[in-house]
Design an enzyme around this catalytic site. Structure first.
Site, PDB file in Angstrom:
ATOM      1  N   LYS A   1       9.613 -10.456   1.056  1.00 55.76           N
ATOM      2  CA  LYS A   1       9.688 -11.466   0.001  1.00 55.76           C
ATOM      3  C   LYS A   1      10.743 -10.966  -0.989  1.00 55.76           C
ATOM      4  CE  LYS A   1       7.297 -12.979  -4.143  1.00 55.76           C
ATOM      5  NZ  LYS A   1       6.058 -12.968  -4.932  1.00 55.76           N
TER       6      LYS A   1
ATOM      7  N   GLY B   1       2.615 -14.929 -13.178  1.00 53.91           N
ATOM      8  CA  GLY B   1       1.514 -14.377 -13.965  1.00 53.91           C
ATOM      9  C   GLY B   1       1.054 -15.256 -15.119  1.00 53.91           C
TER      10      GLY B   1
ATOM     11  N   ALA C   1       3.607 -18.254  -7.507  1.00 51.75           N
ATOM     12  CA  ALA C   1       3.622 -17.938  -8.943  1.00 51.75           C
ATOM     13  C   ALA C   1       3.175 -19.112  -9.807  1.00 51.75           C
ATOM     14  CB  ALA C   1       4.980 -17.466  -9.422  1.00 51.75           C
ATOM     15  N   GLY C   2       2.353 -18.787 -10.758  1.00 51.87           N
ATOM     16  CA  GLY C   2       1.947 -19.754 -11.771  1.00 51.87           C
ATOM     17  C   GLY C   2       0.629 -20.457 -11.491  1.00 51.87           C
TER      18      GLY C   2
ATOM     19  N   ASN D   1      -1.751 -14.251  -7.045  1.00 55.43           N
ATOM     20  CA  ASN D   1      -2.332 -12.927  -7.268  1.00 55.43           C
ATOM     21  C   ASN D   1      -3.097 -12.872  -8.589  1.00 55.43           C
ATOM     22  OD1 ASN D   1      -2.566  -9.983  -6.776  1.00 55.43           O
ATOM     23  ND2 ASN D   1      -1.313  -9.876  -8.610  1.00 55.43           N
ATOM     24  N   THR D   2      -2.395 -13.187  -9.682  1.00 52.51           N
ATOM     25  CA  THR D   2      -3.002 -13.024 -11.010  1.00 52.51           C
ATOM     26  C   THR D   2      -4.306 -13.802 -11.137  1.00 52.51           C
ATOM     27  OG1 THR D   2      -0.807 -12.728 -11.944  1.00 52.51           O
ATOM     28  CG2 THR D   2      -2.559 -13.240 -13.501  1.00 52.51           C
TER      29      THR D   2
END
Lengths: 371, 254
Positions: free
Chosen positions: B96, B157, B183-184, B205-206
């Site tokens: 990635k 994040g 993301a987001g 992830n976050t």
């Protein structure tokens, strides 16, 4: 354009009255904002914020977990040499003190590096006193080349250098720069730095920027808290960090909040920075600079460090000795007395107990051949 | 319902990709893998430490497809070097690409990402570029040999959801490659929405790592991604701007 222009502007502010004009409402407004400005930062450092510390702490913790997660990066300092030509009133390495000075040779360096690496550290911060004769850039460079065999990231905390010298060190494998202005208040700076090249305020002030221009991955700044009014010093530090962050977005800008510690001499600072004040400073840094790394050293006592890990701190030192060769030799002179003398395993256990993951490696200097 | 998602020659049944960062302990990773049902996991090479007992790689179940990321790279050259290091370290040939030259917002640098994609795809990597949603950049990445495109839903994040929805729609409709929203995404409902829109997968992830109960959150995302995908396959009914008249005014003309 340098941060010095900002210093000149900020010096004109009427601090006597400025801090008093803020209310809890100003602090709460700042807490609700996405991107804080200069005025918000002042509010967070003002006496009015003292009654809002819990709200500030909640928000700071939320921001830290969101951006950094439940992790704490660990590193340790290594003192290479304590020769120093400066006379600074708050430091054991000052040239006026008569003690046997030392610098590590290649073999001693390897021994020290082995012991530190064996305890798990992959990120190292190397320090020297200021002596272009005894610990010139070439000496630091030679040390770094050896240290790169043991560590995946090596940062420096040495006297201010030129862009070219910083580039040279980067080529040798240094990826981070730590440089504290010590005191932003110019008049106090002159009082504390009595003799030697460190007397030149501007050369030191612009050094972190030269580090950014040289291309360091990370640049860490700070004021030595306790030397002058802490609100003003923290304000200037955070403004300096914001200035660097805005101008050099590719560089990771970090802050430290070191408090003055006992050392070889008798000097006592005028300004006492209480635990509450330190907490307010760290929280203000986090809220004003949500993505900046904030480092906590072993200057602080264990009981306080255990609480501060939840309030915005992202990096901690551990297993620290502030004397040259302190991990393998005895009889050196510490630069200052540390307060948290726990070993690495004890710090790991503390972090785990606090639901935080200790991270020893968070970068690897790219040693494969360039593209 | 057989609905395989083939990426880099590997057929995947789960369309939820997960990460390894921000956890309070590495032992959560295999548990999150189990709860999420995920088969692809991204790991930052910067955190991999073969010399350490705590090496993050020791916690990733062997059945997972590894997606090493170039987190920390500020230029195409750095990303390429990190990718090569990852492959040399035995982490496989997926990568990635993350090139971020802005530490304030952590927004990807599309032009550097395109350059890195060209180099790494030519070297046989399965390249998944993380990017700011932009059609021309995505098409260049495809031309450079990307295996999929990974546009952001919101800054990394941030848990802000699909702030870039309109741009994501365009990429999904115009780029003939899997689109993986990365993301987001902060809520399962947002993951479901991305899948309903036709994204091939989502990476997050976050949202899991910082949840009060990461395992339950992983399960919630597993179900959301699956639901969203089913809704997409089922064909969502058209959304009418106004009520449909049951007694049309022009009915007498029939």
């Amino acid at each position: 354009m340098s941060f010095y222009e900002t210093v000149l502007r900020l010096e004109q502010l009427p601090y006597e009255t400025l801090w008093k004009q803020f209310t809890a409402e100003d602090v709460n407004r700042a807490l609700r904002k996405e991107r804080l400005d200069e005025h918000d930062l002042q509010a967070l450092l003002s006496p009015a914020a003292a009654s809002c510390l819990e709200e500030m702490a909640q928000r700071a913790q939320q921001l830290t977990r969101k951006h950094f997660g439940h992790v704490m990066q660990l590193f340790t300092p290594m003192y290479l040499a304590d020769f120093c030509v400066n006379h600074c009133t708050y430091c054991s390495f000052s040239s006026i003190y008569d003690f046997p000075r030392k610098k590590l040779g290649p073999e001693e360096l390897r021994q020290e590096a082995s012991v530190i690496a064996a305890s798990g550290f992959r990120h190292l911060l190397v320090l020297t006193g200021e002596s272009r004769k005894e610990s010139p850039t070439a000496y630091v460079k030679d040390c770094v080349k050896i240290l790169r065999e043991y560590f995946s990231s090596v940062s420096i905390e040495v006297n201010p250098l030129s862009i070219e010298e910083y580039r040279e060190l980067m080529e040798a494998g240094v990826d981070g720069l730590t440089l504290y202005q010590e005191v932003y208040h110019q008049e106090t700076y002159r009082k504390l730095h009595i003799k030697g090249p460190k007397r030149v305020y501007r050369n030191r002030l612009d050094a972190p920027e030269r580090g950014c221009q040289a291309g360091f991955r990370a640049v860490n700044i700070g004021a030595l808290l306790g030397m002058y009014d802490w609100r003003q010093e923290a304000f200037f530090t955070a403004m300096h960090a914001r200035y660097l962050q805005d101008k050099y977005p590719e560089c990771e800008i970090g802050l430290s909040a070191p408090r003055f510690r006992p050392y070889l001499g008798e000097f006592n600072p005028d300004s006492d920075v209480t635990d509450r004040a330190l907490v307010q400073i760290i929280l203000a840094y986090r809220l004003f600079l949500p993505r900046a790394g904030i480092t906590l050293s072993t200057r602080e006592p264990a009981s306080l460090r255990d609480r501060l890990v939840h309030l915005g701190i992202t990096k901690m030192s551990a297993g620290v000795s502030t004397e040259v060769g302190g991990h393998t030799q005895t009889g050196g002179t510490p630069q200052f007395e540390i307060s948290d003398s726990r070993n690495v395993q004890e710090i790991i256990d503390m972090l785990i107990a606090n639901n935080l993951q200790p991270v020893f490696k968070d970068w690897d200097i790219l040693t494969v051949a360039p593209v | 319902m057989s609905d395989p998602f083939v990426l880099g020659g590997i057929p995947l049944t789960s369309r939820l990709f997960i990460g390894t960062g921000k956890y309070s302990r590495n032992t959560l990773i295999p548990e999150v893998v189990a709860s999420s049902g995920s088969q692809v996991i991204t790991v930052a090479l910067r955190r991999v430490d073969p010399q350490s007992q705590e090496n993050i790689m020791n916690y990733i179940p062997s059945q997972m497809t590894l997606l090493p990321n170039t987190s920390g790279a500020r230029t195409a050259e750095e990303a390429v070097r990190i990718a090569r290091l990852a492959r040399a370290a035995g982490l496989g040939n997926w990568v990635k690409i993350e090139v971020i030259s802005d530490q304030k917002y952590l927004l990807p640098d599309n032009s550097e990402t395109i350059r890195a994609t060209e180099i790494l795809a030519a070297e046989g990597f399965v390249v998944l570029p993380y990017m700011s949603p932009d059609l021309s950049a995505a098409l260049r990445m495809k031309a450079a040999g990307a295996a999929a495109i990974m546009p952001l839903g919101a800054p990394i994040g941030s848990n802000r959801g699909l702030q870039t929805k309109e741009l994501l729609r365009i990429l999904i409709s115009e780029v003939d490659l899997p689109i993986i929203v990365d993301a987001g995404i902060g809520r399962p409902s947002e993951a479901a929405e991305a899948m309903e829109m036709g994204a091939s997968a989502v990476l997050l992830n976050t949202a899991i790592a910082t949840a009060r109960d990461p395992l339950l959150m992983a399960e919630a995302f597993r179900e959301a991604v699956s639901s969203g995908r089913k809704a997409y396959l089922a064909g969502l009914g058209p959304v009418e701007e106004a009520a449909v008249h049951s007694s049309p005014l022009t009915g007498f003309l029939n």
